[in-house]
Structures are given as C-alpha cells and as structure tokens.
Write an enzyme that holds these catalytic residues in place. Sequence first.
Site, PDB file in Angstrom:
ATOM      1  N   GLU A  76      -0.573   7.903  -2.856  1.00  0.00           N
ATOM      2  CA  GLU A  76       0.439   7.639  -3.877  1.00  0.00           C
ATOM      3  C   GLU A  76       0.118   6.374  -4.677  1.00  0.00           C
ATOM      4  O   GLU A  76       0.287   6.328  -5.878  1.00  0.00           O
ATOM      5  CB  GLU A  76       1.821   7.497  -3.194  1.00  0.00           C
ATOM      6  CG  GLU A  76       2.967   7.178  -4.135  1.00  0.00           C
ATOM      7  CD  GLU A  76       3.481   8.409  -4.889  1.00  0.00           C
ATOM      8  OE1 GLU A  76       3.079   9.523  -4.523  1.00  0.00           O
ATOM      9  OE2 GLU A  76       4.256   8.222  -5.835  1.00  0.00           O
ATOM     10  N   ASP A  77      -0.351   5.353  -3.992  1.00  0.00           N
ATOM     11  CA  ASP A  77      -0.422   4.024  -4.612  1.00  0.00           C
ATOM     12  C   ASP A  77      -1.846   3.513  -4.877  1.00  0.00           C
ATOM     13  O   ASP A  77      -2.020   2.369  -5.273  1.00  0.00           O
ATOM     14  CB  ASP A  77       0.296   2.998  -3.711  1.00  0.00           C
ATOM     15  CG  ASP A  77       1.759   3.345  -3.505  1.00  0.00           C
ATOM     16  OD1 ASP A  77       2.299   4.062  -4.360  1.00  0.00           O
ATOM     17  OD2 ASP A  77       2.341   2.914  -2.497  1.00  0.00           O
TER      18      ASP A  77
END
Length: 488
Positions: A76-77
Amino acid sequence: MGFETLREKLQSRQGAHFDVGLVERAYEFAAAAHAGQIRKSGEAFMTHPLAVAARLAEWRSDAPTIAAALLHDVAEDTPYTKKDIEKEFGSEVAFLVGALTKLKRIRYADSPARGTAERTENLRRMVLAFAEDIRVVLIKLFDRLSNLETIRFLDPASQARIARETLEIYAPLSNRLGMGELRGQLEDLAFPIAHPVEWTALQELVAEPLEDRRRYVERLIPEVQNLLTSEGLAPRDIHARAKHWYSLWRKLERLGGNLGEVYDLVAVRIITGSVESCYAALGAIHGRWPPLPGRIKDYIALPKSNGYRSLHTTVVGAEGKVTEFQIRTAEMHEEAENGIAAHWAYSEEAADAARKRGVRALARTRDLAWIRQLREWHENFQDAGEFLESLKLDFFRDRIFVFTPKGEVIDLPEGATPVDFAYHIHSDIGDQATGAKVNGKMVALDTPLANGDIVEILTQKNKKPSRQWLEFVKTSIARGHIRAALKR
Ligand code: MN
C-alpha cells in the site's frame, strides 16, 4: 523497537515447524521498502509493523503470519506490489499481505454522507476478506491495536473514523474469536475518542466507587485464600479483576445508569487446577457467603457461543458487600483472555497439524460456529440487505444499528427508542422532538427501534421534552439531556 526484540521472542521456536529465516528476510525487505518513512507520531515507520509482528510472535503465530505482519503495509505504502512479495516470499505470505491491502482500501465508516448501500457493500467486502483466512483477522486486529496506540497524532476526522470502526467491527470480531483481553484493549482505546463526553462522565461517576471496591477486594482475597485452603483446595491464583471501561459503560446503559447494580465492577477471580475444584470452590464460597438467587452462571456446562467457560456467582460477601466471583481452570483462563490464539500457545505441533488440514479445521477444534457461518455467508447471500441483517444479528447482538434518512448509521443499545435516536443526532433535535417516522410510518416516541430501521424525527421549535420520556429511554445521553432540559 528494533528487530532484535522480535528475534528474541522467536529464539525458542527455531526448528522444523518454524522458519525464522522467513521472518528475517521479511524484515530486511520491509525495512528497505519503508526506509526513510516516518509515522505521524515522529517514529520511524518500521516501528509499526515490528510492533504488530512482535504481538503475533507473543501469541505464537506461525512464521508466514509474522512475515506478513512485517510486510503488511508494503504493497500500500511503497512502490513494491503483491507480485514482488509473491516472487520473494511465495504465495502464502503474498495472499495474507494482499488480503490486508484490500482491507485497508475499504473504509467502512468514512463519511455520513455515503449511502447505506455503499456502507453495506463495504462491510460485506470486509467480512469476505476476514472469512478467507483467520490469520488475516489476527494481523488486522493487532494492526488496529498498534494504530490506536498512536491515534492522537492523526487528524480528528481520521481519529473518529478509526475509533468508530474499532467499536463497530474490530472489537466485536475479537469478542467472537474469544479474545477477551484484546477486545477490552481495543474498546478502551477507542472509547474516549468515539464518546468523549460519556467517557469523562464515566470517569467522574466511577473513580471513587472503583477505588473503594479495589481496596475491598484486596482485603477479601486473603480471606478467600484461607477459606479454600481450609477446604483442602489449593487455588493456583486469586486476583482482582476490574471491569474494562467500555464494557462498564455499556452495562450501565443497560441498567439505566445504576452503578449499585454493577456487581462485577471489581470481581474476584479464582484460578484452579481442575474442573472439579472449580465446583468445589463454588460450594465453599456459597457455604461462607449467601449467593444472590438467579445469579449463578455455569458457563462450564454451557459455554458461551464464543467458547467462554467459567463459573460466575454473586454473593453477599464480607462487610455485606455484594461481590461477583469468577471461577475457572488455568486453561479456561488462558482461553478466555486469548481465545483462538491460546491454541497455538498450547501445542505448536497440534496447531501445525491443524494448519495442514486448513484453517477450517482450526475453527472446528474451537467449535466457533460463527467462523463457519462467516465462511458460508458469501456463498449464501446474494442480497446485500439480507446479508447485513444476518451479520448484525450475530456480530452486534447487544446493539442495534439504525439509519438517518441520509443513510448515516447510528449505533444504539437494544430497546432504544426514537427519543434515544434523536438525542444521539443532536440535543436540540431530542429536546424539540414531537413525533417520529420509522421506515416512513408514524410511530409513538417510545416504540423500540429495530436493526436497520430508517428513523426520521419530527421537531417543533421551542418544544420541551416530556418527563415521561425518562421512563422509556435506554441511553444515558438521552437521560442526561432530558434531565438538563427539565431543570431549565
Ligand atoms: Mn498497518
């Protein structure tokens, strides 16, 4: 914390059943991917996945679960994808990380303006992700616990969303898994953010009685110890257990705010060596102090649906004080605190065998009917409304969820009325309520609301609340506002 702390927790587990190397490689990969990232709290980003992984290690989770915990925010990051993780760590870890990434993108309680249909769909997608593998739920629960510990660094809107999601989804989930201790931690961290007024009021109401009770139970414990010893029973442990804040607040709401009826504010807990000595201890307690009729609960013979086992009794104890006792074996105690994860702690090999037969088997050994139910749901429910209804019935048994005409969900205790609903929207709407429509039909203001009702409050300027309302409202919010308005 650094990786050394995690490594220490894993030291005893190196062997055929536990691949420490996998965890080490996952750490190296995640640390490189998150390098330079800082959390809103000012800490290095890796402190967060490390904290989640360390808790799972304490619960003796398997190596893929701990590796996935370390990697859970990577897709996600950071620029890395699920594909990269699969190439590096194989399909099992990639599957877990992928499920957690999917979950992160679903915002259950984002904005009140969002429609009911969208909210229902989001909840459905969350449950599907949970139902795929119980380890997804475990990682997500510890992820949430870690986020709650630094929630004060987020903006108010995110704080509110996370707190609400915790109380509505994650705390009930941990309860259904029998993880009582985690549930208490999650609720008590979210409670002051989701309900700041009630939290402050509760602190003021309870501070003194709680201190009194603690001191009383501390005096009582040696007496109980002597009693049981004189009966030839050797308890493993006797300790005081104070009720968690959020569960205390909910109980007070059910009791109409009467603290005098909360007999387990501080309970005495007796841990024994065998089931027989549980019943023997119960007998000894009743021989010394008279039990209150109707308050003896045998959850050993009839466990709760989440697997909870214990004997409960309420007696008129020393100094005439009404006191709750909870009596259980060490094994039952471990299960009551740690639920499904307690089984990993008992026998690594048994758990390993269970995993080989699939998570389904693990669920069966715990006889957690709702997990099976969860799995079957996505096969059986095409209709989102029907799905939400049955989900709420099982998950949120003591609460009802009703909707404003705009689709905002209002969370109320069972039996709550349109007046409770009105005060939960705004004190002015409560004060000025003249009538209510439920699902488009006019109803009396004392009508108990049901799950899924759409409630509309009719108001009139300068109207005052009626004293009679105090006889039927179910929430302390409504009661407090009505009293205040009557005084004015
Ligand atoms: Mn996270």
